[in-house]
Design an enzyme around this catalytic site. Structure first.
Site, short mmCIF file in Angstrom:
data_model
loop_
_atom_site.label_atom_id
_atom_site.label_comp_id
_atom_site.label_asym_id
_atom_site.label_seq_id
_atom_site.Cartn_x
_atom_site.Cartn_y
_atom_site.Cartn_z
N HIS A 242 0.79 -1.23 0.00
CA HIS A 242 0.00 0.00 0.00
C HIS A 242 0.83 1.30 0.00
O HIS A 242 0.76 2.09 -0.94
CB HIS A 242 -0.91 0.05 1.24
CG HIS A 242 -1.79 -1.13 1.41
ND1 HIS A 242 -2.93 -1.37 0.66
CD2 HIS A 242 -1.72 -2.16 2.29
CE1 HIS A 242 -3.51 -2.48 1.06
NE2 HIS A 242 -2.81 -2.99 2.06
O1 RIB Z 1 -5.29 -0.21 4.62
C1 RIB Z 1 -3.90 -0.16 4.44
C2 RIB Z 1 -3.30 0.95 5.23
O2 RIB Z 1 -3.56 0.75 6.63
C3 RIB Z 1 -1.77 1.00 5.12
O3 RIB Z 1 -1.34 2.32 5.29
C4 RIB Z 1 -1.32 0.16 6.28
O4 RIB Z 1 0.00 0.49 6.72
C5 RIB Z 1 -2.33 0.56 7.32
O5 RIB Z 1 -1.90 1.78 7.90
#
Ligand code: RIB
Ligand code: CA
Length: 312
Positions: A242
């Protein structure tokens, strides 16, 4: 070319660590500071983890600040089921040599926006938006001084990951997200729709490990822990990486595509709390308040990520 000034607001988290490594390895970026927020794990751990990551990258020169320990109006929800109890499970951890800054993260962001020339500082938000919303609530006048907020959060065609309709970062603090998306600041949004297209496949993790330098080896071990949850959930080879999409946007935006849309945040319904309602097809006349990214060239993304982390 003058490096682009950024502040990374983060809740490490293995994928946050990947984003921080990518930023610290990239001479196009000047990381003015890293501000920790409660999210994946409690604040004491996210702040410590940020210090661990800068030290692994040999960048003890980058200051780390501790910010909000809880959402604006709700109890903290964490994600140890994904990231492990430490937030960085998968590798041996240690106490960072450089202590946290005594200045609070909120004050650091405010002071930086006030002292740096207007429109020169980019906020890279990798966790719940509590710190940034607090800055905007405390000093509304600094909103216009922000160059851009690039945030990982939300989802629309892809739905949610912590509930059927909400992505974790937005779900943890929906009121903060509502403040940020209503602020008028220039926003680029990296939702699950794009982050679910950058999967840490076995071949990619092996290529990363092949760099042979310590940060790459550490990151490969972190990813092999981090990806197991999503591999089991989605039945994929690898998990979604992500947060580094935020940094990759700054380094090579042409690998992405999207459009300006209206984005609103659900803050009332318990059923859909934290949902990002994206008017992708322009069926309302609500203002377009964000550039929403939907697609990415994932091979180009990993070529960049692996090459850069290999430089550390
Ligand atoms: O949903 C994914 C996000 O939530 C990413 O930033 C992960 O690190 C958590 O913070
Ligand atoms: Ca994160």
């Amino acid at each position: 070319m003058t490096p682009r000034k950024i502040i990374i607001d983060t809740d490490p988290g293995q994928d946050d660590a990947a984003a921080i490594m990518l930023a610290l390895a990239s001479p196009e970026l000047d990381v003015l500071g890293i501000t920790a927020v409660a999210g994946n794990v409690p604040l004491a751990l996210t702040a410590r983890n940020a210090g661990i990551i800068t030290e692994i990258c040999g960048r003890g020169d980058v200051p780390v600040f501790s910010g909000a320990s809880a959402p604006l109006r709700r109890k903290l929800v964490t994600a140890e089921h994904v990231h492990g109890k430490s937030g960085l499970d998968g590798v041996e951890l240690f106490e960072p040599g450089r202590p946290l800054e005594s200045q609070d993260a909120i004050d650091f962001i405010i002071d930086t926006l006030r002292t740096e020339p207007e429109g020169t500082v980019t906020l890279c938000a990798l966790g719940p938006l509590t710190n940034i919303a607090t800055v905007f609530e405390r000093v509304p006048g600094v909103v216009s001084r922000v160059r851009e907020i690039v945030l990982m959060g939300g989802g629309f065609f892809e739905g949610g990951n912590i509930t059927p309709s909400a992505e974790f970062n937005i779900y943890v603090d929906p009121e903060a997200a509502d403040i940020v998306f209503s602020s008028g600041a220039p926003i680029t949004m990296m939702p699950l729709d794009v982050t679910h297209k950058v999967l840490t496949t076995a071949a990619r993790v092996e290529r990363l490990r092949g760099n042979g330098n310590r940060p790459s080896m550490v990151m490969a071990d972190m990813l092999e822990f981090f990806e197991r949850f999503d591999e089991h959930k989605y039945g994929t080879d690898g998990g979604p990486l992500h947060d580094p999409t935020v940094i990759a946007w700054l380094l090579d935006p042409d690998m992405f595509s999207g459009r300006r849309c209206n984005v609103e945040i659900e803050t009332v319904s318990e059923l859909t709390l934290g949902a990002t309602v994206v008017d992708w097809w322009k069926v309302t006349d609500r203002p377009e308040n964000a550039f929403v990214v939907k697609d990415v060239d994932s091979d180009r993304f990993f070529d960049l990520f692996i090459e850069r982390v290999g430089r550390l």
